[in-house]
Design an enzyme around this catalytic site. Structure first.
Site, PDB file in Angstrom:
ATOM      1  N   GLY A 157       0.779  -1.241   0.000  1.00 15.59           N
ATOM      2  CA  GLY A 157       0.000   0.000   0.000  1.00 15.59           C
ATOM      3  C   GLY A 157       0.810   1.291   0.000  1.00 15.59           C
ATOM      4  O   GLY A 157       0.228   2.364   0.154  1.00 15.59           O
ATOM      5  N   ASP A 161      -7.662 -10.299  -9.301  1.00 14.27           N
ATOM      6  CA  ASP A 161      -6.621 -10.458 -10.316  1.00 14.27           C
ATOM      7  C   ASP A 161      -6.924  -9.468 -11.429  1.00 14.27           C
ATOM      8  O   ASP A 161      -7.957  -9.590 -12.102  1.00 14.27           O
ATOM      9  CB  ASP A 161      -6.652 -11.900 -10.845  1.00 14.27           C
ATOM     10  CG  ASP A 161      -5.578 -12.151 -11.883  1.00 14.27           C
ATOM     11  OD1 ASP A 161      -4.987 -11.174 -12.384  1.00 14.27           O
ATOM     12  OD2 ASP A 161      -5.333 -13.331 -12.188  1.00 14.27           O
ATOM     13  N   LYS A 167       5.563  -0.082 -13.948  1.00 16.91           N
ATOM     14  CA  LYS A 167       6.830  -0.792 -13.809  1.00 16.91           C
ATOM     15  C   LYS A 167       7.043  -1.671 -15.039  1.00 16.91           C
ATOM     16  O   LYS A 167       6.091  -2.236 -15.574  1.00 16.91           O
ATOM     17  CB  LYS A 167       6.741  -1.697 -12.571  1.00 16.91           C
ATOM     18  CG  LYS A 167       8.057  -2.430 -12.230  1.00 16.91           C
ATOM     19  CD  LYS A 167       7.822  -3.726 -11.495  1.00 16.91           C
ATOM     20  CE  LYS A 167       7.389  -3.597 -10.069  1.00 16.91           C
ATOM     21  NZ  LYS A 167       8.405  -3.100  -9.160  1.00 16.91           N
TER      22      LYS A 167
HETATM   23  C1  LIG Z   1       6.135  -4.650  -5.919  1.00 21.60           C
HETATM   24  S1  LIG Z   1       4.581  -5.066  -5.247  1.00 21.60           S
HETATM   25  C2  LIG Z   1       3.775  -3.508  -5.166  1.00 21.60           C
HETATM   26  C3  LIG Z   1       4.258  -2.567  -4.095  1.00 21.60           C
HETATM   27  C4  LIG Z   1       3.356  -1.352  -3.942  1.00 21.60           C
HETATM   28  N1  LIG Z   1       3.430  -0.481  -5.093  1.00 21.60           N
HETATM   29  C5  LIG Z   1       3.659  -0.522  -2.731  1.00 21.60           C
HETATM   30  O1  LIG Z   1       3.904   0.660  -2.868  1.00 21.60           O
HETATM   31  O2  LIG Z   1       3.579  -1.026  -1.604  1.00 21.60           O
HETATM   32  C6  LIG Z   1       3.811  -5.875  -6.608  1.00 21.60           C
HETATM   33  C7  LIG Z   1       2.389  -6.339  -6.372  1.00 21.60           C
HETATM   34  O3  LIG Z   1       1.805  -6.728  -7.623  1.00 21.60           O
HETATM   35  C8  LIG Z   1       0.752  -7.620  -7.312  1.00 21.60           C
HETATM   36  N2  LIG Z   1       0.265  -8.324  -8.502  1.00 21.60           N
HETATM   37  C9  LIG Z   1       0.947  -9.145  -9.318  1.00 21.60           C
HETATM   38  N3  LIG Z   1       0.147  -9.651 -10.275  1.00 21.60           N
HETATM   39  C10 LIG Z   1      -1.081  -9.115 -10.076  1.00 21.60           C
HETATM   40  C11 LIG Z   1      -2.335  -9.247 -10.725  1.00 21.60           C
HETATM   41  N4  LIG Z   1      -2.484 -10.053 -11.797  1.00 21.60           N
HETATM   42  N5  LIG Z   1      -3.412  -8.573 -10.254  1.00 21.60           N
HETATM   43  C12 LIG Z   1      -3.275  -7.758  -9.154  1.00 21.60           C
HETATM   44  N6  LIG Z   1      -2.100  -7.593  -8.490  1.00 21.60           N
HETATM   45  C13 LIG Z   1      -1.025  -8.261  -8.930  1.00 21.60           C
HETATM   46  C14 LIG Z   1       1.397  -8.548  -6.289  1.00 21.60           C
HETATM   47  O4  LIG Z   1       0.411  -9.206  -5.524  1.00 21.60           O
HETATM   48  C15 LIG Z   1       2.249  -7.565  -5.457  1.00 21.60           C
HETATM   49  O5  LIG Z   1       1.617  -7.220  -4.265  1.00 21.60           O
END
Ligand SMILES: C[S@@+](CC[C@H](N)C(=O)[O-])C[C@H]1O[C@@H](n2cnc3c(N)ncnc32)[C@H](O)[C@@H]1O
Length: 208
Positions: free
Chosen positions: A63, A98, A162
């Site tokens: 978050g 998702d 990203k």
């Molecule tokens: C690097 S973390 C994000 C960190 C966040 N931006 C923060 O500031 O705390 C990447 C996130 O992408 C999510 N993610 C990956 N594939 C996803 C999908 N298909 N749908 C939703 N979330 C997804 C993962 O669950 C993970 O929590």
């Protein structure tokens, strides 16, 4: 007793994390992740989050980016989306889903009921141990977000996502260029040097 490779690796990660200035700063300032500083840097450079921005934060867990956004936005809506549930953040709505599923995209568009000002994606695919495959899987997520953004952003809306400097980087860059007039890349200081991670900032839809 000999420690397993996995145990050693996770200890090295913990040591790195504790030495890390951004990790320490995030603890002091109450951010849930060091990733928060990446968004702060991106926003300082490109200035896309305003008081009245309607913003979608995809891949938001735990978050940090939603915290940063909600501190600036006072009259716009913020929707945070992730596979994993986040703890509540004031003024931020959350959808556990998702993003790749069509019904998730429908829920997102229904939530805003109008085209969006800003779409952020910090989504990263689970790591497999194969760096090249990991890059491709995360860049595929970025490509999905570019497609979605081209349909859901306001003509002058902004996408920040990203992606990795992997073998399919050029393909994703071309996709972004086919949808947006202005496509720029920026690697924040808070992004680890050893990581191939970078961020794409896309502005002005090609429909204009
Ligand atoms: C690097 S973390 C994000 C960190 C966040 N931006 C923060 O500031 O705390 C990447 C996130 O992408 C999510 N993610 C990956 N594939 C996803 C999908 N298909 N749908 C939703 N979330 C997804 C993962 O669950 C993970 O929590």
């Amino acid at each position: 007793m000999k420690k397993s490779k996995k145990h050693k690796k996770s200890n090295t990660w913990k040591i790195k994390q504790h030495r890390d200035q951004f990790f320490k700063k995030s603890k002091t300032l109450g951010y849930r992740s060091r990733a928060a500083f990446k968004l702060i840097e991106l926003n300082n450079k490109f200035r896309f989050i305003k008081k009245n921005t309607n913003l979608l934060d995809i891949g938001s867990y735990p978050g940090g980016w939603s915290q940063v956004s909600s501190k600036i936005i006072t009259s716009g809506k913020v929707l945070s989306v992730d596979l994993q549930k986040i703890d509540e953040i004031e003024k931020v709505s959350f959808l556990q889903c998702d993003f790749l599923e069509e019904k998730s995209k429908e829920k997102i568009t229904n939530f805003f009921g109008t085209r969006l000002d800003v779409i952020l994606s910090d989504m990263a695919a689970d790591t497999t141990g194969n760096k090249s495959l990991d890059c491709i899987r995360t860049n595929q997520l970025c490509a999905e977000v570019i497609e979605f953004s081209s349909k859901c952003l306001k003509p002058n809306g902004i996408l920040v996502s990203k992606l990795f400097m992997g073998e399919d980087f050029l393909q994703v860059k071309e996709l972004a260029r086919s949808k947006f007039k202005k496509v720029q890349f920026f690697k924040p200081e808070a992004s680890r040097n050893e990581s191939k991670e970078t961020y794409v900032h896309c502005a002005i839809l090609n429909t204009l």
